[in-house]
Design an enzyme around this catalytic site. Structure first.
Site, PDB file in Angstrom:
ATOM      1  N   CYS A   1      18.792  45.997   5.618  1.00 42.73           N
ATOM      2  CA  CYS A   1      20.019  46.209   4.575  1.00 42.73           C
ATOM      3  C   CYS A   1      19.833  44.918   3.924  1.00 42.73           C
ATOM      4  O   CYS A   1      20.684  44.170   3.927  1.00 42.73           O
ATOM      5  CB  CYS A   1      21.436  46.432   4.951  1.00 42.73           C
ATOM      6  SG  CYS A   1      21.284  47.815   6.405  1.00 42.73           S
TER       7      CYS A   1
ATOM      8  N   PRO B   1      -4.100  21.167  11.508  1.00 42.72           N
ATOM      9  CA  PRO B   1      -4.183  22.594  10.936  1.00 42.72           C
ATOM     10  C   PRO B   1      -3.459  23.576  11.561  1.00 42.72           C
ATOM     11  O   PRO B   1      -3.172  23.675  12.801  1.00 42.72           O
ATOM     12  CB  PRO B   1      -5.670  22.943  11.164  1.00 42.72           C
ATOM     13  CG  PRO B   1      -5.821  22.246  12.414  1.00 42.72           C
ATOM     14  CD  PRO B   1      -5.189  21.008  12.411  1.00 42.72           C
ATOM     15  N   GLY B   2      -2.659  24.494  10.750  1.00 35.57           N
ATOM     16  CA  GLY B   2      -1.746  25.571  11.337  1.00 35.57           C
ATOM     17  C   GLY B   2      -2.536  26.686  10.803  1.00 35.57           C
ATOM     18  O   GLY B   2      -3.227  27.476  11.485  1.00 35.57           O
TER      19      GLY B   2
HETATM   20  C1  LIG Z   1       3.762  22.577   9.268  1.00 37.35           C
HETATM   21  C2  LIG Z   1       3.138  21.483   9.634  1.00 37.35           C
HETATM   22  C3  LIG Z   1       1.721  21.375   9.580  1.00 37.35           C
HETATM   23  C4  LIG Z   1       0.967  22.681   9.618  1.00 37.35           C
HETATM   24  O1  LIG Z   1       0.942  23.237   8.395  1.00 37.35           O
HETATM   25  P1  LIG Z   1      -0.257  24.366   7.893  1.00 37.35           P
HETATM   26  O2  LIG Z   1       0.131  24.555   6.608  1.00 37.35           O
HETATM   27  O3  LIG Z   1       0.131  25.510   8.703  1.00 37.35           O
HETATM   28  O4  LIG Z   1      -1.589  23.841   8.017  1.00 37.35           O
HETATM   29  C5  LIG Z   1       1.109  20.318  10.116  1.00 37.35           C
HETATM   30  N1  LIG Z   1       1.609  19.089  10.085  1.00 37.35           N
HETATM   31  C6  LIG Z   1       3.297  18.991   9.951  1.00 37.35           C
HETATM   32  C7  LIG Z   1       3.884  17.697  10.012  1.00 37.35           C
HETATM   33  C8  LIG Z   1       3.906  20.275   9.351  1.00 37.35           C
HETATM   34  O5  LIG Z   1       5.042  20.012   9.352  1.00 37.35           O
END
Ligand SMILES: *Cc1c(COP(=O)(O)O)cnc(C)c1O
Length: 425
Positions: A355, A274-275
C-alpha cells in the site's frame, strides 16, 4: 558478463531453468550465480594485477555468508560498515587482515570488536572518531592502522542519495583539513594513521571522476610524505559501474587503464572496495504475476514481489531491466536496453502488492503480454536488493538461492510467519 540467459525462450541461471527454482523454493526469490560473482572478482584481480592490490568486497551490497565464503576463498577481503558485517565476514572465514571498516557512526562496542578482531584498516571519517579510536585502542591495549577518508570534492554525477565524495556530505574530511589531521594524529603509538581513503559514491558512468580523484589524492599524499608522514596505502573505495541498462559502463580494465599509470612506482598498496560491480549483475529477483488490471489509460502488472523486497526503484528511481522468464522466442530481448519496444509488446507498469504509491519496479515499460502465474525476472538485482529488504507489511523476507552450474542451493530460507514474531518476547 552474467550467466542469466535465454535458451529457446526459457530463462536459465547458469544451467538451471529458473522455473524449477520457483517451483521448489517459491517466489519472490533472489537467485545468484556463483560463476558470475567469481568472474567479476577475477576480472578486477587481473585488471590490477601489476599493482599491489587488495580487493575488499563491500558486504553491504549483498552479505549472505555463503557468497562471502566463496569470495574469501577466491582471495577477496571485505569492506564492512558495521559490527554486524564484521560478524558476517568472520562467520564466512574472512582473512581479518583484509578487512577495512568505514562508516561515519562507529559505536564504541563496534570499534572494540574490530580492534579485537585485528582488522586491516579503520577508515576514519572525522577527527572525533579518530580520537575515540585512539582512546579505545589505548584502553584495550591494542594497536590498529587507520586510513583517513578524504573528500576529494568530485561529483560522479549520480543520484543525490548515492553521491558521497562532494564537499557537502557527511562523509570524510576535506582535502585541506586532511593535512591538519595528519599533523595532529600521525605518529600515535596505538593508531597508525598511514593511509588515505576515498569513496566517490556509486554508479558513475565514466572513469573520469576516479582518475581526477586519484590525481587529487596523490597530490595530497606527496605533500603528506614531504611533511614526513609514512603513507602506505590508498583505498579508492567502490562505486564502479555495474551494467544496469546497457553495455556502456566502464569495465574493470577500463578503470584500471586510467588508474594504474598514476599509481605505478608510488609505493602504495591499492585497496578497492567494489560492491555492485561484483554482485549486481550476478543476481536476479524472480517474481510471479498475480494479476493484471487496467486503470484509466494504464495497464498494471501486479507481481508478488514488493518494494520491501527490492527498494531501489522506489528509493533511487533505479532502472532495472525486467523480462518474462518464459519468453515467446520472438520476444527474447536482444540486449538489456532501456527502451525496448517491439511489435506485439504493450506498455505496462510493473507494481507490487504494498500500500504505497512508490511500490513499483518499472513504469511505462514495454513487455510481451503477461498473464497470471507467469514468472518475471528483475535483472541486476544482486546488489542492494536483499540487503535492503524489510518486513514492511509483515511480509516474510524472500529466500536466496545460489546457482552453481546445473545445481542450486537455498542459501537462506524464506522467512516464516513465526520468524516475523520470533523476537517479540
Ligand atoms: C557502499 C560502499 C562501497 C561499495 O559501493 P558499490 O557502489 O557497491 O561498489 C564501497 N566503499 C564504501 C565506503 C561504501 O560506503
Amino acid at each position: 558478463m552474467d550467466s542469466f540467459s535465454y535458451r529457446t525462450g526459457v530463462l536459465f541461471a547458469e544451467d538451471v531453468d529458473v522455473h524449477s527454482i520457483a517451483e521448489q523454493v517459491g517466489t519472490p526469490v533472489y537467485i545468484y550465480s556463483r560463476a558470475t560473482c567469481l568472474d567479476h572478482l577475477s576480472k578486477i584481480q587481473q585488471a590490477y594485477g601489476e599493482l599491489d592490490t587488495t580487493i575488499c568486497y563491500s558486504i553491504k551490497a549483498c552479505g549472505n555468508i555463503h557468497i562471502l565464503r566463496f569470495l574469501a576463498e577466491a582471495g577477496s577481503g571485505f569492506d564492512i560498515v558495521s559490527g554486524g558485517e564484521l560478524f558476517r565476514a568472520r562467520q564466512a572465514g574472512a582473512d581479518v587482515s583484509k578487512i577495512v571498516y568505514a562508516g561515519t557512526g562507529k559505536t564504541d562496542a563496534e570499534i572494540i570488536e574490530a580492534l579485537d578482531a585485528g582488522i586491516g584498516y579503520f577508515n576514519i571519517e572525522s577527527e572525533a572518531e579518530l580520537e575515540n579510536l585512539i582512546r579505545l585502542a589505548q584502553q584495550q591495549g591494542k594497536s590498529a592502522k587507520a586510513a583517513l577518508r578524504v573528500n576529494p570534492d568530485i561529483d560522479p554525477g549520480t543520484h543525490r542519495h548515492i553521491t558521497t565524495g562532494i564537499k557537502e556530505t557527511k562523509f570524510g574530511v576535506d582535502i585541506e583539513r586532511a593535512q591538519r589531521v595528519f599533523a595532529q594524529y600521525a605518529g600515535n603509538d596505538s593508531v597508525d594513521l598511514c593511509a588515505v581513503h576515498v569513496h566517490l559514491g556509486s554508479g558513475g558512468k565514466t572513469i573520469d571522476p576516479y582518475v581526477q580523484a586519484v590525481r587529487k589524492i596523490l597530490l595530497l599524499i606527496d605533500t603528506l610524505r614531504r611533511q614526513g608522514h609514512r603513507i602506505e596505502a590508498l583505498d579508492l573505495g567502490g562505486g564502479y559501474g555495474a551494467d544496469y541498462e546497457s553495455d556502456t559502463v566502464p569495465s574493470a580494465s577500463d578503470y584500471a587503464s586510467g588508474i594504474i599509470p598514476l599509481l605505478k612506482n608510488k609505493k602504495l598498496t591499492l585497496i578497492l572496495e567494489p560492491g555492485k560491480s561484483i554482485i549486481a549483475n550476478a543476481g536476479i529477483l524472480l517474481t510471479r504475476i498475480l494479476y493484471t488490471k487496467t486503470g484509466g489509460s494504464k495497464k498494471f502488472v501486479i507481481v508478488d514481489a514488493g518494494m520491501n523486497d527490492l527498494i531501489r526503484p522506489a528509493l533511487y528511481d533505479a532502472f532495472h531491466f525486467l523480462w518474462p522468464a518464459r519468453a515467446i522466442n520472438a520476444f527474447v530481448p536482444p540486449s538489456r536496453k532501456k527502451e525496448l519496444s517491439m511489435e506485439g509488446t504493450e506498455i505496462v507498469d510493473i507494481v507490487g502488492p504494498i500500500c504505497e504509491g512508490a511500490d513499483f519496479f518499472a513504469r511505462d515499460r514495454s513487455l510481451p503480454p503477461m498473464h497470471r502465474g507467469d514468472l518475471l525476472a528483475i535483472f541486476t538485482a544482486g546488489a542492494y536488493g536483499f540487503t535492503m529488504a524489510s518486513n514492511y507489511n509483515a511480509r516474510p523476507l524472500p529466500a536466496e538461492v545460489l546457482v552453481d552450474g546445473d545445481t542450486f542451493t537455498v542459501i537462506r530460507r524464506r522467512q516464516s510467519y513465526e520468524d516475523l514474531i520470533a523476537l517479540e518476547v
